[in-house]
Design a protein around this motif. Structure first.
Motif, short mmCIF file in Angstrom:
data_model
loop_
_atom_site.label_atom_id
_atom_site.label_comp_id
_atom_site.label_asym_id
_atom_site.label_seq_id
_atom_site.Cartn_x
_atom_site.Cartn_y
_atom_site.Cartn_z
N GLY A 254 0.78 -1.23 0.00
CA GLY A 254 0.00 0.00 0.00
C GLY A 254 0.81 1.28 0.00
O GLY A 254 0.24 2.37 0.04
N LEU A 255 2.13 1.17 -0.06
CA LEU A 255 2.96 2.37 -0.04
C LEU A 255 3.08 2.93 -1.45
O LEU A 255 3.60 2.28 -2.35
N VAL A 256 2.60 4.15 -1.64
CA VAL A 256 2.56 4.78 -2.97
C VAL A 256 3.38 6.07 -2.95
O VAL A 256 3.19 6.93 -2.08
N ILE A 257 4.31 6.18 -3.88
CA ILE A 257 5.07 7.42 -4.06
C ILE A 257 4.72 7.97 -5.44
O ILE A 257 4.88 7.29 -6.46
N LEU A 258 4.23 9.19 -5.47
CA LEU A 258 3.87 9.84 -6.73
C LEU A 258 5.01 10.73 -7.20
O LEU A 258 5.80 11.24 -6.40
N PRO A 259 5.10 10.96 -8.51
CA PRO A 259 6.10 11.91 -9.00
C PRO A 259 5.64 13.34 -8.74
O PRO A 259 4.45 13.62 -8.62
N THR A 260 6.60 14.23 -8.63
CA THR A 260 6.32 15.66 -8.55
C THR A 260 6.93 16.30 -9.80
O THR A 260 8.15 16.30 -9.96
N HIS A 261 6.09 16.80 -10.68
CA HIS A 261 6.55 17.36 -11.95
C HIS A 261 6.99 18.81 -11.76
O HIS A 261 6.56 19.50 -10.83
N ARG A 262 7.88 19.26 -12.63
CA ARG A 262 8.43 20.61 -12.56
C ARG A 262 7.92 21.45 -13.72
O ARG A 262 7.92 20.99 -14.87
N VAL A 263 7.51 22.68 -13.41
CA VAL A 263 7.09 23.63 -14.44
C VAL A 263 8.02 24.84 -14.37
O VAL A 263 8.13 25.49 -13.33
N VAL A 264 8.68 25.12 -15.48
CA VAL A 264 9.62 26.25 -15.56
C VAL A 264 8.91 27.42 -16.23
O VAL A 264 8.28 27.26 -17.27
N PHE A 265 9.04 28.59 -15.64
CA PHE A 265 8.35 29.76 -16.17
C PHE A 265 9.23 31.01 -16.05
O PHE A 265 10.18 31.06 -15.26
N GLY A 266 8.92 31.99 -16.86
CA GLY A 266 9.53 33.31 -16.74
C GLY A 266 10.95 33.43 -17.24
O GLY A 266 11.63 34.41 -16.94
N LEU A 267 11.42 32.47 -18.05
CA LEU A 267 12.75 32.62 -18.65
C LEU A 267 12.62 33.51 -19.88
O LEU A 267 11.89 33.17 -20.82
N PRO A 268 13.29 34.64 -19.92
CA PRO A 268 13.02 35.64 -20.95
C PRO A 268 13.40 35.22 -22.37
O PRO A 268 12.78 35.65 -23.33
N ASN A 269 14.41 34.37 -22.52
CA ASN A 269 14.90 34.07 -23.87
C ASN A 269 14.77 32.59 -24.22
O ASN A 269 15.55 32.06 -25.01
N PHE A 270 13.76 31.95 -23.64
CA PHE A 270 13.60 30.52 -23.90
C PHE A 270 13.19 30.27 -25.35
O PHE A 270 12.29 30.93 -25.87
N ASP A 271 13.86 29.30 -25.98
CA ASP A 271 13.55 28.92 -27.36
C ASP A 271 13.57 27.39 -27.42
O ASP A 271 14.57 26.75 -27.03
N THR A 272 12.48 26.81 -27.92
CA THR A 272 12.36 25.35 -27.92
C THR A 272 13.48 24.68 -28.71
O THR A 272 14.08 23.70 -28.26
N ALA A 273 13.79 25.20 -29.88
CA ALA A 273 14.82 24.58 -30.72
C ALA A 273 16.19 24.63 -30.04
O ALA A 273 16.94 23.65 -30.05
N GLN A 274 16.51 25.78 -29.44
CA GLN A 274 17.79 25.91 -28.74
C GLN A 274 17.84 25.00 -27.53
O GLN A 274 18.88 24.39 -27.23
N PHE A 275 16.72 24.91 -26.81
CA PHE A 275 16.67 24.02 -25.65
C PHE A 275 16.91 22.58 -26.07
O PHE A 275 17.71 21.85 -25.47
N ALA A 276 16.22 22.12 -27.14
CA ALA A 276 16.36 20.74 -27.59
C ALA A 276 17.80 20.46 -28.04
O ALA A 276 18.34 19.38 -27.78
N LYS A 277 18.42 21.44 -28.71
CA LYS A 277 19.79 21.27 -29.17
C LYS A 277 20.75 21.13 -28.00
O LYS A 277 21.63 20.24 -27.98
N LYS A 278 20.58 21.99 -26.99
CA LYS A 278 21.49 21.95 -25.84
C LYS A 278 21.25 20.70 -24.99
O LYS A 278 22.19 20.06 -24.52
N ALA A 279 19.96 20.34 -24.79
CA ALA A 279 19.66 19.12 -24.05
C ALA A 279 20.22 17.90 -24.76
O ALA A 279 20.62 16.91 -24.13
N GLY A 280 20.28 17.95 -26.10
CA GLY A 280 20.77 16.84 -26.90
C GLY A 280 22.23 16.52 -26.68
O GLY A 280 22.70 15.46 -27.10
N GLU A 281 22.97 17.41 -26.02
CA GLU A 281 24.37 17.11 -25.71
C GLU A 281 24.48 15.99 -24.68
O GLU A 281 25.47 15.27 -24.63
N LEU A 282 23.44 15.86 -23.83
CA LEU A 282 23.48 14.87 -22.74
C LEU A 282 22.36 13.84 -22.83
O LEU A 282 22.43 12.79 -22.20
N TYR A 283 21.32 14.15 -23.62
CA TYR A 283 20.15 13.28 -23.70
C TYR A 283 19.78 13.03 -25.16
O TYR A 283 19.94 13.91 -26.01
#
Length: 436
Positions: A254-283
């Motif tokens: 009966g022991l249940v551990i749920l995930p806690t998801h993270r929401v990032v907000f307010g980054l002034p220069n966030f760009d999806t393509a740039q994020f995916a490219k940089k994340a792709g260095e490690l993932y």
């Protein structure tokens, strides 16, 4: 090792109040709307003590904490709260649906007075860091009331289910029941049979304990114990050696551990393509065809069985991120090899800090970051909130990982675990003035 004692709890008199009108979620889970609801539910709702609103301008001698002490004194005097006649332990069951599923689960445990130990004694182990502000608030309340109202959630290991079988397979004792605002059925019964108590306390004597929830309350109790040892009378000093705890078998289904998801907000220069490219260095970055919560979380769960994985949801689509073999090498050496295998350490050290440039101080202060239990809510926030840049969906930490990290004397980042459901406050109260 663990030293557990029965105690004569203060409990609400069911002939004077309805239990559903007076119990609450833990103080740190009560938002303003919930606080309003509790205040309206009953003049005897525990919120007036554990998270009370100042009734007038506060002074050193007259404030929310002294008000709490007055409520406690008054409710005892009028019989709203009554003390059990003999020391007992309290079998505690919670029946619930696992959020986001149709799975019905029962978590079993028992409430007792647990002896306090410094972490260095290696009897009680933590798995999270704590902050000073919540501890100061709880210490002021404990100083004023000399009582524990909330439960410290402790884990112990009992693969044979010996204690649960003893406490829950006998129908001799009557159950007290209440359903909370999340639809969780809480069931409590008092056990004062000396033969049963002796077996339970003997079984617990060789156990090590891990704090699942209530790190701030535990450390507050330690601080109060130190104060009492220096300044209090013999009776209060002795009672302050213990705090009210709920003990749950970490080997139970009966022991249940749920995930806690993270929401990032307010980054002034966030760009999806740039994020995916940089994340792709490690993932490895794989574009997902759908961003429906059910499908996405299944993909994430399946991937997480093989490799550290996240889903990153942006306004331009969702991506599955899976760690490359060398990704863990990029995590700071201040983290142990055990910690570098954790999803949450990868997320904070590599994706939040290195990829997005969010500092640890900003994470601690919850700048650019908020936490959500619901994957569906996290995904919706990306679409509907203009300030949101990216939501990271996570798999839950396993109990095996919690056990390994805690017993090694290490800690997880904050908001790593969400043990569900929470333990209600107000089912039992441990007065440190009992017998004084």
């Amino acid at each position: 090792m663990a030293e557990i004692s029965p105690f004569a709890a203060l409990r609400y008199d069911p002939e004077k109040v309805r239990l559903s009108d007076v119990v609450t979620q833990p103080y740190d889970k009560i938002n303003p709307a919930m606080q309003d609801g509790y205040y309206k539910a009953s003049p005897y709702n525990l919120v007036r003590i554990i998270l009370g609103r100042p009734e007038k301008p506060e002074t050193e001698a007259d404030n929310r904490y002294t008000q709490a002490a007055e409520y406690l004194k008054s409710w005892r005097k009028t019989g709203v709260l009554t003390q059990d006649s003999t020391p007992s332990i309290y079998a505690y069951s919670q029946r619930f649906l696992v959020p986001g599923t149709s799975q019905k689960v029962e978590r079993r445990g028992f409430i007792g007075a647990g002896k306090l130990h410094e972490y260095a004694e290696k009897v009680v182990f933590r798995h999270e860091q704590t902050l000073s502000k919540p501890k100061s608030d709880r210490l002021n309340l404990l100083r004023a009331t000399h009582a524990h109202f909330g439960q410290i959630f402790m884990l112990y290991s009992d693969p044979g289910q010996t204690i649960d079988s003893l406490l829950f397979d006998d129908d001799h004792y009557a159950w007290q029941e209440v359903t909370d605002e999340y639809g969780v059925l809480h069931r409590l019964r008092r056990i004062n049979d000396l033969s049963v108590l002796n077996i339970v306390l003997t079984e617990m004597a060789d156990k090590k304990l891990i704090i699942a929830d209530g790190h701030h309350r535990y450390e507050t109790a330690l601080n109060f114990r130190r104060e009492a040892a220096a300044n209090a009378g013999a009776c209060l000093k002795q009672n302050a050696e213990r705090a009210m705890m709920t003990f749950v078998n970490m080997d139970s289904p009966g022991l249940v551990i749920l995930p806690t998801h993270r929401v990032v907000f307010g980054l002034p220069n966030f760009d999806t393509a740039q994020f995916a490219k940089k994340a792709g260095e490690l993932y490895e970055v794989t574009k997902l065809d759908s961003d429906h919560a059910t499908g996405v979380t299944k993909i994430l769960a399946d991937s997480g069985k093989k490799v550290i994985s996240f889903v990153a949801a942006t306004k331009n689509g969702s991506f599955l991120l899976t760690a490359k073999p060398a990704a863990g090498d990029e995590i700071s050496s201040e983290f142990s090899a055990r910690q570098r295998k954790l999803d949450v350490v990868h997320l904070h050290s590599l994706l939040l800090e290195k990829t997005l440039g969010i500092s640890r101080e900003q994470v601690t202060n919850q700048q650019h970051l908020r936490y959500l239990r619901s994957a569906d809510e996290a995904l919706k926030s990306v679409k509907t909130d203009a300030e949101v840049n990216v939501a990271f969906l996570m798999n839950p930490v396993s109990i095996e990982q919690v056990r390994e990290i805690a017993f090694a004397g290490e800690v997880l980042p904050q908001k790593s675990t969400d043990f569900y459901p929470k333990l209600l406050s107000g089912l039992a109260i441990y007065s440190l003035e009992d017998g004084c």
